[in-house]
Design an enzyme around this catalytic site. Structure first.
Site, short mmCIF file in Angstrom:
data_model
loop_
_atom_site.label_atom_id
_atom_site.label_comp_id
_atom_site.label_asym_id
_atom_site.label_seq_id
_atom_site.Cartn_x
_atom_site.Cartn_y
_atom_site.Cartn_z
N HIS A 174 41.81 27.52 28.85
CA HIS A 174 41.70 26.72 30.08
C HIS A 174 42.05 25.24 29.86
O HIS A 174 42.83 24.65 30.60
CB HIS A 174 40.28 26.80 30.65
CG HIS A 174 39.79 28.18 30.85
ND1 HIS A 174 40.55 29.15 31.46
CD2 HIS A 174 38.63 28.79 30.52
CE1 HIS A 174 39.86 30.27 31.50
NE2 HIS A 174 38.70 30.09 30.93
N LYS A 220 41.40 37.34 30.18
CA LYS A 220 41.04 36.71 28.92
C LYS A 220 39.90 37.50 28.30
O LYS A 220 39.19 38.18 29.04
CB LYS A 220 40.66 35.26 29.13
CG LYS A 220 39.21 35.02 29.57
CD LYS A 220 38.85 33.56 29.47
CE LYS A 220 37.37 33.39 29.31
NZ LYS A 220 36.90 32.04 29.27
N HIS A 261 42.19 31.75 35.11
CA HIS A 261 41.81 31.46 36.50
C HIS A 261 41.78 29.96 36.79
O HIS A 261 41.82 29.56 37.94
CB HIS A 261 40.50 32.15 36.89
CG HIS A 261 39.29 31.62 36.20
ND1 HIS A 261 38.87 32.09 35.00
CD2 HIS A 261 38.43 30.64 36.54
CE1 HIS A 261 37.80 31.44 34.63
NE2 HIS A 261 37.50 30.55 35.54
P1 NAD Z 1 32.14 45.10 32.11
O1 NAD Z 1 31.59 45.52 30.79
O2 NAD Z 1 31.19 44.67 33.17
O3 NAD Z 1 33.02 46.30 32.70
C1 NAD Z 1 33.88 47.04 31.91
C2 NAD Z 1 34.59 48.05 32.75
O4 NAD Z 1 35.49 48.76 31.91
C3 NAD Z 1 33.70 49.09 33.41
O5 NAD Z 1 34.19 49.35 34.71
C4 NAD Z 1 33.89 50.33 32.53
O6 NAD Z 1 33.73 51.55 33.21
C5 NAD Z 1 35.34 50.15 32.12
N1 NAD Z 1 35.61 50.86 30.87
C6 NAD Z 1 35.05 50.66 29.65
N2 NAD Z 1 35.56 51.54 28.75
C7 NAD Z 1 36.46 52.30 29.41
C8 NAD Z 1 37.30 53.38 29.04
N3 NAD Z 1 37.34 53.86 27.80
N4 NAD Z 1 38.09 53.91 29.99
C9 NAD Z 1 38.10 53.43 31.25
N5 NAD Z 1 37.32 52.43 31.66
C10 NAD Z 1 36.50 51.87 30.75
O7 NAD Z 1 33.22 43.97 31.79
P2 NAD Z 1 33.67 42.74 32.72
O8 NAD Z 1 32.67 41.63 32.57
O9 NAD Z 1 33.98 43.22 34.09
O10 NAD Z 1 34.99 42.24 31.98
C11 NAD Z 1 36.21 42.94 32.04
C12 NAD Z 1 37.29 42.13 31.32
O11 NAD Z 1 37.43 40.88 31.96
C13 NAD Z 1 36.94 41.80 29.86
O12 NAD Z 1 38.12 41.75 29.12
C14 NAD Z 1 36.34 40.40 29.96
O13 NAD Z 1 36.50 39.70 28.76
C15 NAD Z 1 37.20 39.83 31.05
N6 NAD Z 1 36.57 38.71 31.77
C16 NAD Z 1 35.39 38.88 32.42
C17 NAD Z 1 34.84 37.82 33.12
C18 NAD Z 1 33.55 37.98 33.88
O14 NAD Z 1 33.15 37.02 34.54
N7 NAD Z 1 32.89 39.11 33.82
C19 NAD Z 1 35.49 36.59 33.16
C20 NAD Z 1 36.72 36.45 32.51
C21 NAD Z 1 37.24 37.53 31.82
#
Ligand code: NAD
Length: 489
Positions: free
Chosen positions: A240, A148, A178
């Site tokens: 959710h 999401k 989730h």
């Molecule tokens: P984050 O910003 O911590 O990590 C982003 C990741 O993407 C990093 O590993 C980065 O290296 C990689 N990345 C960015 N640009 C890139 C590119 N051009 N090429 C390759 N890799 C690239 O983000 P996150 O919090 O881990 O979230 C990731 C996804 O999950 C998002 O869509 C977010 O909305 C979703 N999400 C996150 C959470 C959470 O708890 N963090 C919960 C639900 C959904």
């Protein structure tokens, strides 16, 4: 009760965004737990793929630190961790360029289940799908997992579905919510459809109303400017809470089969009435003093926008316009910085048609409360005679079933939603994942609601941190002669 762990097939899982917050907190620790439980076969491989330059060794150290931080201490076995880390590799990759793709294509094996977890911003989904295809990794056996937010309105959700559909069939796309991976949520289906007890009562004739609450004590904190682009409606209700509503309201599927279940959920979403403005209360938390005397930031301060009109709280009265639910409202509320952290679905049944006990003061409705957190479990309140010789007085007692207690050791080991959902991806079971048409239908219902308050320029009502939300939300139920259940501290 002895836990049965059935190993999944050998797999290669590529985690795009493998150095991100979600991978570190949920995906990688979850995989370790499944490995430790014997569910992830030892020949399987996990390949982290992200922008940072890192060696395999560096990535193993990164994942080792994530396990140390996010896995319970009693599940951290040095020997098992070492074995698990040996199954990891890392590729520095650019989703939008060519860097790293040839190396990745060389690492991913043919003949094993291949899964690609898109744990990156949705703006990169199209690039990833395109390059997986260009480098020969988008074969019919591969699956992709997407996180999401799946769009911010119907148009963007359709666009995302289209970029994924360009290279993957719907049967290969796993859209994660989730909440659907939670034990209690699945138990909701078991309780409804594996017992004769509840289903005859599960309709407007016997159910007075349903409340769904997702209360958080935390604010938007460091994610403020990101959250400010969405708000509670997009962040919680469209996905959710909508999913929870569907599981309560849906008709029995003919079979516990992915499309049979999702067909029934879709019918519920399509049966939702538009919500008029008077049935919506939006709120925003104010600043306030902390117990230690220091100040606590307001929502606008957290969001970095003094004029923000984004809601950190929303309550809605939702009507499901079909034969089963005509006249039974579903009240939904969710918010940040509330007095307790609690996710609960409560089904309140109607009064018996006639009281043989006269105007009995102690009488209360039967309520089936399904707790998602904390302490996943269910609780059914029933009326009994108050014990003792004081005549026929009624009192309410809970029939309480906390899964952790009822299931003994196994209950204490309820897998995290992510663990279960990732294993479902490997097993190829889409039941607990949202189908593209479901997501679009949910946005089609959500869009006019958001457009309505934007067009009217509605401002959210202020509420104090640590409260139960704005006063107006109480009125939403009071005017129907009902009350919200208490959010416990
Ligand atoms: P984050 O910003 O911590 O990590 C982003 C990741 O993407 C990093 O590993 C980065 O290296 C990689 N990345 C960015 N640009 C890139 C590119 N051009 N090429 C390759 N890799 C690239 O983000 P996150 O919090 O881990 O979230 C990731 C996804 O999950 C998002 O869509 C977010 O909305 C979703 N999400 C996150 C959470 C959470 O708890 N963090 C919960 C639900 C959904």
């Amino acid at each position: 009760m002895v836990s049965r762990v059935i190993p999944v097939d050998v797999f290669d899982l590529v985690v795009f965004g493998g150095t991100g917050d979600l991978a570190r907190r949920k995906i990688l620790p979850g995989l370790y737990i499944r490995f430790r439980a014997g569910q992830m076969p030892e020949e399987s491989c996990i390949i982290g793929a992200a922008r940072a330059e890192m060696t395999d060794e560096g990535y193993r150290a990164f994942v080792g630190a994530a396990i140390a931080e996010f896995v319970a201490k009693d599940k951290q076995d040095a020997a098992v961790i070492a074995k698990f880390l040996a199954r990891l590799a890392y590729v520095s990759i650019d989703a939008t360029g060519e860097n790293g793709w040839a190396k990745l294509a060389g690492l991913v094996r043919k003949g094993v289940v291949r899964a690609f977890y898109f744990s990156v911003a949705p703006s990169l989904f199209g690039d990833l799908a395109e390059r997986l295809h260009a480098h020969g990794m988008a074969d019919p056996e591969s699956r992709i997992v997407v996180e999401k937010p799946f769009g911010r309105d119907l148009a963007s959700a359709k666009a995302l579905n289209a970029v994924l559909a360009a290279h993957f069939d719907e049967g290969q796309i796993y859209r994660i919510d989730h909440y659907l991976g939670k034990e209690t949520v699945q138990n909701l289906m078991a309780v409804r459809f594996a017992n004769i007890l509840f289903e005859p009562l599960w309709n407007a004739q016997y159910v007075d109303h349903v409340q769904i609450t997702v209360a958080e004590t935390v604010g938007v904190g460091g994610r403020g400017s990101y959250y400010d682009q969405s708000g509670a409606m997009r962040d919680m209700v469209q996905n959710h809470m909508m999913q929870l509503l569907c599981l309560i309201a849906m008709e029995p599927p003919y079979k516990f089969d992915p499309d049979a279940v999702r067909d029934e959920k879709l019918k519920v979403i399509r049966a939702l009435d538009p919500v008029p403005p008077e049935d919506i209360v939006r709120g925003q938390y104010r600043g306030g003093p902390r117990k230690d005397g220091s100040g606590e930031p307001s929502y606008c301060e957290d969001a970095g926008d003094a004029q923000s009109r984004t809601e950190s709280y929303i309550a809605l009265k939702v009507k499901v316009s079909n034969w089963r639910w005509q006249g039974t409202p579903f009240y939904l509320r969710t918010g940040k910085k509330l007095r307790g952290r609690e996710s609960e679905i409560a089904i309140t049944f109607k009064e018996p048609p006639h009281s043989i006990f006269g105007d009995e003061e102690g009488w209360r409705e039967n309520v089936l409360a399904i707790r998602l957190q904390p302490n996943e479990g269910m609780n059914l309140t029933v009326m009994i005679k108050e014990p003792g010789p004081g005549g026929m007085r009624l009192t309410e007692v809970p029939l309480d079933m906390s899964f952790a207690e009822a299931l003994g050791d196994e209950g204490a080991d309820i897998p995290d939603a992510y663990e279960r959902l990732i294993m479902d991806v490997i097993r190829g079971n889409q039941t607990l994942f949202m189908r593209g048409d479901e997501v679009e239908a949910a946005w089609a219902w959500t869009d006019p609601i958001i457009q309505g308050w934007e067009a009217r320029g509605d401002k959210p009502r202020g509420y104090d941190p640590g409260s139960s939300g704005p006063e107006d939300a109480l009125m939403l139920l009071h005017r129907d002669g009902r009350r919200w259940r208490e959010i416990r501290e």
